[in-house]
Design a protein around this motif. Structure first.
Motif, PDB file in Angstrom:
ATOM      1  N   UNK A 117      34.755 116.626  37.168  1.00 40.64           N
ATOM      2  CA  UNK A 117      36.275 117.250  38.477  1.00 40.64           C
ATOM      3  C   UNK A 117      35.342 117.314  40.009  1.00 40.64           C
ATOM      4  N   UNK A 118      36.122 116.401  40.331  1.00 39.50           N
ATOM      5  CA  UNK A 118      35.719 116.455  41.645  1.00 39.50           C
ATOM      6  C   UNK A 118      36.975 115.934  42.371  1.00 39.50           C
ATOM      7  N   UNK A 134      42.282 128.584  46.829  1.00 41.95           N
ATOM      8  CA  UNK A 134      42.537 130.241  46.885  1.00 41.95           C
ATOM      9  C   UNK A 134      42.384 130.270  44.966  1.00 41.95           C
ATOM     10  N   UNK A 135      43.084 129.249  44.741  1.00 39.90           N
ATOM     11  CA  UNK A 135      42.765 129.208  43.400  1.00 39.90           C
ATOM     12  C   UNK A 135      42.000 128.777  42.655  1.00 39.90           C
ATOM     13  N   UNK A 136      41.031 127.590  43.075  1.00 36.55           N
ATOM     14  CA  UNK A 136      39.526 127.538  42.524  1.00 36.55           C
ATOM     15  C   UNK A 136      39.025 128.196  42.341  1.00 36.55           C
ATOM     16  N   UNK A 143      31.486 130.101  46.690  1.00 28.74           N
ATOM     17  CA  UNK A 143      30.806 129.867  46.802  1.00 28.74           C
ATOM     18  C   UNK A 143      30.996 128.417  46.267  1.00 28.74           C
ATOM     19  N   UNK A 144      30.873 128.680  45.187  1.00 26.12           N
ATOM     20  CA  UNK A 144      31.735 127.445  43.714  1.00 26.12           C
ATOM     21  C   UNK A 144      32.368 126.047  44.395  1.00 26.12           C
ATOM     22  N   UNK A 153      30.920 117.876  45.359  1.00 23.43           N
ATOM     23  CA  UNK A 153      29.984 117.673  43.875  1.00 23.43           C
ATOM     24  C   UNK A 153      31.074 117.667  42.949  1.00 23.43           C
ATOM     25  N   UNK A 154      30.297 116.758  41.956  1.00 21.89           N
ATOM     26  CA  UNK A 154      31.031 115.990  40.768  1.00 21.89           C
ATOM     27  C   UNK A 154      30.347 117.258  39.673  1.00 21.89           C
ATOM     28  N   UNK A 155      31.754 118.285  38.958  1.00 24.81           N
ATOM     29  CA  UNK A 155      31.245 119.061  38.105  1.00 24.81           C
ATOM     30  C   UNK A 155      31.473 117.900  36.926  1.00 24.81           C
TER      31      UNK A 155
END
Length: 205
Positions: A117-118, A134-136, A143-144, A153-155
């Motif tokens: 996820x990026x 805002x949804x994220x 912070x994340x 960052x790629x999560x």
């Protein structure tokens, strides 16, 4: 390149451009918007993709021509967020860029192991779509959300689960079956009760 199947009150919408990583063209985005805008009678909507990538975001040629900043992305996520039925993003693989918005707008997100996820919008010189940060942040914390949107960052799916970006990791073979099972109680319930519960959960009661 967009498939729609309707069965037992469940609409399954599938991105079908696997040879191009399900990258979205303007025509695909318009079709997705139109489907979601007429899905008000669906008891549940499942959004998924063909192949091993859910979506790479905007088609590169279309992005260069202006699709990256089109208001179609916000129109799509807004239409999903307004649906009264249960909405599930059944992520068959990696989710990138502007395509993140449609998943963030869903009520639930399930994903296969190893999905990434990026959202490299800042690196590309664009703002994210207005509702996406805002949804994220509502899912992951501010912070994340900044870690993804500003830190670039790629999560991976394991971390995405731990921070709340997704709700469950599911084997690819049972992804759609699991999504349909999650819809079962909503589809079987009194529609008004199901809709009221959704409004209560989202603070719109």
């Amino acid at each position: 390149m967009i498939e729609l199947a309707q069965d037992g009150g469940i609409w399954t919408v599938t991105l079908n451009r696997p040879d191009k990583a399900n990258a979205l063209t303007e025509d695909m985005l318009v079709e997705l918007c139109e489907i979601m805008e007429r899905a008000g009678d669906a008891r549940a909507v499942i959004l998924t993709g063909r192949g091993k990538i859910f979506s790479a975001g905007a088609d590169l040629d279309a992005a260069r021509a202006g699709l990256a900043t089109s208001d179609l992305w916000e129109r799509l996520s807004g239409a999903i967020a307004q649906l009264p039925g249960l909405t599930i993003a059944a992520l068959n693989g990696t989710l990138a860029g502007g395509a993140m918005g449609m998943a963030l707008a869903c009520d639930m997100r399930i994903a296969v192991p190893g999905a990434k996820f990026f959202y490299p919008v800042m690196k590309l010189g664009f703002l994210p779509q207005p509702s996406d940060p805002a949804r994220m942040a509502a899912l992951t914390g501010p912070a994340r959300a900044k870690l993804i949107l500003m830190g670039g960052q790629k999560i991976l799916s394991d971390e995405a689960l731990s921070i709340g970006l997704i709700d469950r990791i599911v084997d690819p073979e049972s992804l759609i079956e699991t999504a349909r099972a999650l819809c079962a109680d909503t589809v079987a319930a009194d529609p008004e009760i199901a809709r009221a519960i959704k409004r209560m959960c989202t603070g719109r009661a």
